[in-house]
Write an enzyme that holds these catalytic residues in place. Structure first.
Site, mmCIF file in Angstrom:
data_model
loop_
_atom_site.group_PDB
_atom_site.id
_atom_site.type_symbol
_atom_site.label_atom_id
_atom_site.label_comp_id
_atom_site.label_asym_id
_atom_site.label_seq_id
_atom_site.Cartn_x
_atom_site.Cartn_y
_atom_site.Cartn_z
ATOM 1 N N LYS A 114 0.833 -1.199 0.000
ATOM 2 C CA LYS A 114 0.000 0.000 0.000
ATOM 3 C C LYS A 114 0.869 1.251 0.000
ATOM 4 C CE LYS A 114 -4.115 -1.902 2.243
ATOM 5 N NZ LYS A 114 -5.052 -1.791 3.384
ATOM 6 N N TYR B 210 -3.868 -10.102 15.724
ATOM 7 C CA TYR B 210 -3.560 -11.535 15.700
ATOM 8 C C TYR B 210 -3.254 -12.070 17.097
ATOM 9 C CZ TYR B 210 -3.484 -10.782 10.725
ATOM 10 O OH TYR B 210 -3.853 -10.446 9.444
#
Length: 307
Positions: free
Chosen positions: A172, A280
């Site tokens: 990105k 996570y």
């Protein structure tokens, strides 16, 4: 209904100045056209809508049963749009400035177990046609490096060198990062390179690792890869929803399971902010909680309804 010229101008700004993805622009267009239609029912226009009008619209979204994330996205589009109108002096005020965002829980990412990932890979190796060899290479790279699907399909041929043991990935914001690539992924990619010419027209060259001359960008589309991945999951007998994003989450989860530190994982995933990576750790915590609830010798005490 033809959208307002102000919506069109806003979308052009989002595309040119902020580099918004086509899918994001399509979502914003639908959201703002929905707002415009609602305001029309109140005999109002985008240029004259009040904060109270916008609160009514947000209430309508809430009452319609939309998921909190969808409602939050619509509010985000609305806020950015009216900030744009104010900045361009199309309006003398910003009626969305004080609107509150709906509270939403952050869903934990879906992932596959290591055994399920191995099932996928083993199934992909059963056939040795060029498409199967290509899919195996893409899966190995995706799981070895935790790439986004957009990063995977658009890998330049020059990003892969067998000798370096690293993959150069453009993520990105056109930011490059180097990600270690496992030997299995290197070997699978090398095998694919021997049949890569099958995906090119006669005497044609391509700068892409996974070329697709018929595609607009010149490389395999995300839709094509996801379709091949879903078909593979069915053949492998996996009932969970499988996508490139699920494999990226699986990579991250399994890395943490094997004691990779959070900062290293952040670098490999290409997250600008480590707070994105910490999701996570929450996922692992939830998994351990479920393990205790389901596998503990006294599980029946935790789950009395199972008696």
């Amino acid at each position: 209904m033809k959208p307002s010229r102000h919506i069109t101008s806003f979308l052009q700004m989002m595309s040119v100045e902020r580099g918004a993805a086509p899918n994001t622009l399509d979502s914003y267009r639908r959201d703002l056209e929905g707002l415009e239609s609602f305001l029309k029912s109140l005999a109002q226009r985008l240029e004259t809508a009040s904060t109270e009008d916008l609160r009514r619209y947000i209430k309508k979204i809430h009452d319609s049963g939309y998921a909190p994330r969808t409602a939050a996205r619509r509010l985000s589009a609305l806020k950015q749009f009216f900030k744009f109108l104010y900045g361009e002096r199309i309006r003398p005020d910003d009626p969305a400035a004080n609107l509150d965002s709906p509270k939403q829980g952050r869903p934990l990412p879906k992932f596959l177990s290591e055994e399920e990932v191995n099932q996928l890979l083993e199934q992909s190796r059963l056939k040795q046609q060029p498409k199967d060899i290509r899919l195996t290479a893409m899966l190995e790279i995706l799981y070895a490096c935790g790439l986004r699907v957009s990063e995977l399909v658009s890998l330049p041929l020059a990003a892969f060198t067998r000798q370096s043991g690293m993959l150069i990935v453009t993520g990105k914001g056109n930011k490059e990062r180097m990600v270690p690539i496992a030997q299995k992924a290197i070997d699978a990619t090398q095998l694919y390179l021997n049949v890569r010419h099958e995906f090119l027209r006669d005497a044609q060259e391509s700068p892409w690792l996974f070329p697709a001359p018929s595609a607009k960008e010149g490389y395999m589309t995300r839709a094509t890869f996801d379709k091949e991945l879903r078909q593979l999951a069915i053949r492998a007998g996996i009932t969970k929803k499988v996508s490139a994003h699920v494999l990226r989450h699986s990579f991250a989860s399994h890395m943490l399971d094997h004691d990779v530190d959070l900062r290293s994982l952040q670098q490999m995933l290409g997250h600008a902010d480590i707070s994105t990576t910490t999701i996570y750790t929450h996922m692992i915590g939830e998994r351990e909680k479920q393990l205790v609830l389901n596998k503990h010798p006294l599980a029946a005490l935790f789950n009395p309804e199972d008696k």
